[in-house]
Design an enzyme around this catalytic site. Structure first.
Site, PDB file in Angstrom:
ATOM      1  N   GLY A   9      58.239 -91.068 -37.977  1.00  0.00           N
ATOM      2  CA  GLY A   9      59.536 -90.924 -38.634  1.00  0.00           C
ATOM      3  C   GLY A   9      60.682 -90.772 -37.656  1.00  0.00           C
ATOM      4  N   GLN A  89      57.952 -90.349 -47.154  1.00  0.00           N
ATOM      5  CA  GLN A  89      58.872 -90.778 -48.207  1.00  0.00           C
ATOM      6  C   GLN A  89      59.604 -89.499 -48.570  1.00  0.00           C
ATOM      7  OE1 GLN A  89      61.155 -91.090 -50.782  1.00  0.00           O
ATOM      8  NE2 GLN A  89      59.515 -90.332 -52.104  1.00  0.00           N
ATOM      9  N   SER A  90      60.839 -89.357 -48.131  1.00  0.00           N
ATOM     10  CA  SER A  90      61.483 -88.043 -48.097  1.00  0.00           C
ATOM     11  C   SER A  90      62.448 -87.759 -49.233  1.00  0.00           C
ATOM     12  CB  SER A  90      62.233 -87.872 -46.765  1.00  0.00           C
ATOM     13  OG  SER A  90      63.199 -88.897 -46.614  1.00  0.00           O
ATOM     14  N   SER A 131      57.942 -78.535 -46.399  1.00  0.00           N
ATOM     15  CA  SER A 131      59.220 -78.525 -47.112  1.00  0.00           C
ATOM     16  C   SER A 131      59.364 -77.314 -48.026  1.00  0.00           C
ATOM     17  CB  SER A 131      59.338 -79.801 -47.958  1.00  0.00           C
ATOM     18  OG  SER A 131      60.425 -79.734 -48.837  1.00  0.00           O
ATOM     19  N   GLU A 133      60.624 -77.477 -50.791  1.00  0.00           N
ATOM     20  CA  GLU A 133      60.361 -77.950 -52.153  1.00  0.00           C
ATOM     21  C   GLU A 133      58.983 -77.504 -52.650  1.00  0.00           C
ATOM     22  OE1 GLU A 133      62.120 -79.754 -54.460  1.00  0.00           O
ATOM     23  OE2 GLU A 133      63.946 -79.742 -53.244  1.00  0.00           O
ATOM     24  N   TYR A 154      56.799 -85.374 -54.724  1.00  0.00           N
ATOM     25  CA  TYR A 154      57.100 -85.146 -53.305  1.00  0.00           C
ATOM     26  C   TYR A 154      56.569 -83.787 -52.859  1.00  0.00           C
ATOM     27  CZ  TYR A 154      59.876 -83.816 -49.211  1.00  0.00           C
ATOM     28  OH  TYR A 154      60.263 -83.363 -47.977  1.00  0.00           O
TER      29      TYR A 154
END
Length: 345
Positions: A9, A89-90, A131, A133, A154
């Site tokens: 990345g 895939q961010s 993350s 998240e 995600y």
């Protein structure tokens, strides 16, 4: 001989800043990039040199993170001392539309690297970009002991990668650490992310090129930090005596509406005249409030954020104005140079 680092990345926001920082530290840096019919290396073009030149320290490789043999071949070719797995895939919203692809890259991509490291020297150090998240609906503040409650494909994929990293560390004695990073922004943030969508829209509105910007949930609250600081702490995590997991954030939560109000106000605009909500930008399952308790990082890494919310907004608005040939409003460049010295271009 300096250390050798591999960054997956590398063309993303974090990857470009990390490459810049590691080159400043004297590393030989290798980056994994996706094959594309169009160039997608804009964030690192200022770092790139022709490999035929003497003293080149940055090398790019076309490899496929979805193929295990490709990962093996790359590690054999580079023989890195440190691996930073930032490839993903961010975009959270996109993960609802592409859950299988998101899982293949974000979750199984990490597993492929772990499998490759299982059979290599334990001297290789590995960083997994986890993350905030993953905390999802768990109430703030969130730290390393907070229950994970992911609310998107995600976040589920990132949680899979997090626990894979922990499992392989404990099972195979791999130096593998997780950095649980809360939101971090910069002028290199993609324009589809809400903060950059706002600041780039402001520049276009000031230039008379746009009148409205359409956003989703204005009430969602996030802990926003500055991306170059967060790549520095990635490196710090990798320099510890033993691997561990760390929450990284500012400890300050602001809503999307607060970001809008401050950014438009800084630019001398009335946000109510230019911002409208559009249902298509609401997530199917919303995360309401993320706010980091990074006490462990502050104590163990001696790390704390330098640049705060208001300064981040100024930096991003000024950069977007300058990118379309307009005069910056304030001191965004000075904020960066005062805090990052020579390495941050």
């Amino acid at each position: 001989m300096g250390k050798v680092a591999l960054i997956t990345g590398i063309t993303g926001q974090d990857g470009s800043y990390l490459a810049e920082f590691l080159l400043y530290k004297g590393y030989e840096v290798h980056g994994l990039i996706r094959r594309s019919s169009s160039f997608n290396t804009g964030r690192i073009e200022h770092l790139y040199k022709d490999p035929h030149e003497k003293g080149v320290k940055l090398f790019l490789h076309y490899e496929d993170m979805t193929a295990l043999d490709s990962v093996y071949n790359l590690l054999d070719k580079i023989n890195p001392d440190e691996i930073y797995n930032l490839g993903a895939q961010s975009h959270v919203q996109v993960s609802f539309d592409m859950p299988v692809f998101t899982s293949n890259v974000n979750a199984v991509g990490n597993l492929r690297i772990m499998e490759a490291l299982k059979y290599r020297s334990n001297e290789v150090r590995y960083y997994q970009a986890s993350s905030s998240e993953m905390f999802g609906s768990s109430p703030p503040p969130q730290n390393e002991d907070t229950r994970f409650r992911p609310m998107s494909p995600y976040a589920v994929a990132k949680l899979h990668a997090y626990w894979t990293t922990v499992n392989y560390r404990e099972t195979y004695s791999i130096f593998a650490s997780n950095g649980i990073l809360f939101n971090h922004e910069s002028p290199r943030r993609g324009r589809t992310f809400v903060t950059r969508k706002i600041t780039s829209a402001i520049a276009s509105i000031k230039a008379g090129l746009l009148d409205k910007v359409y956003l989703g949930n204005l009430e969602a609250k996030r802990d926003w930090g500055y991306a170059p600081e967060y790549v520095e702490v990635m490196w710090q995590i990798m320099q510890q005596e033993s691997p561990d997991d760390f929450v990284i954030g500012t400890g300050e939560s602001r809503s999307v509406q607060e970001f809008v109000e401050y950014a438009f106000g800084y630019a001398g605009l009335d946000w109510k005249k230019h911002v409208e909500q559009d249902a298509r930008y609401f997530r199917p399952n919303e995360v309401n409030d993320l706010c980091a308790d990074s006490s462990k990082s502050q104590n163990k890494l001696n790390w704390s954020p330098k640049i705060r919310f208001e300064e981040i907004v100024k930096i991003m608005v000024d950069a977007d104005l300058e990118s379309i040939g307009m005069t910056p409003i304030g001191d965004g460049h000075k904020i960066v140079s005062d805090n990052f010295g020579d390495w941050h271009c």
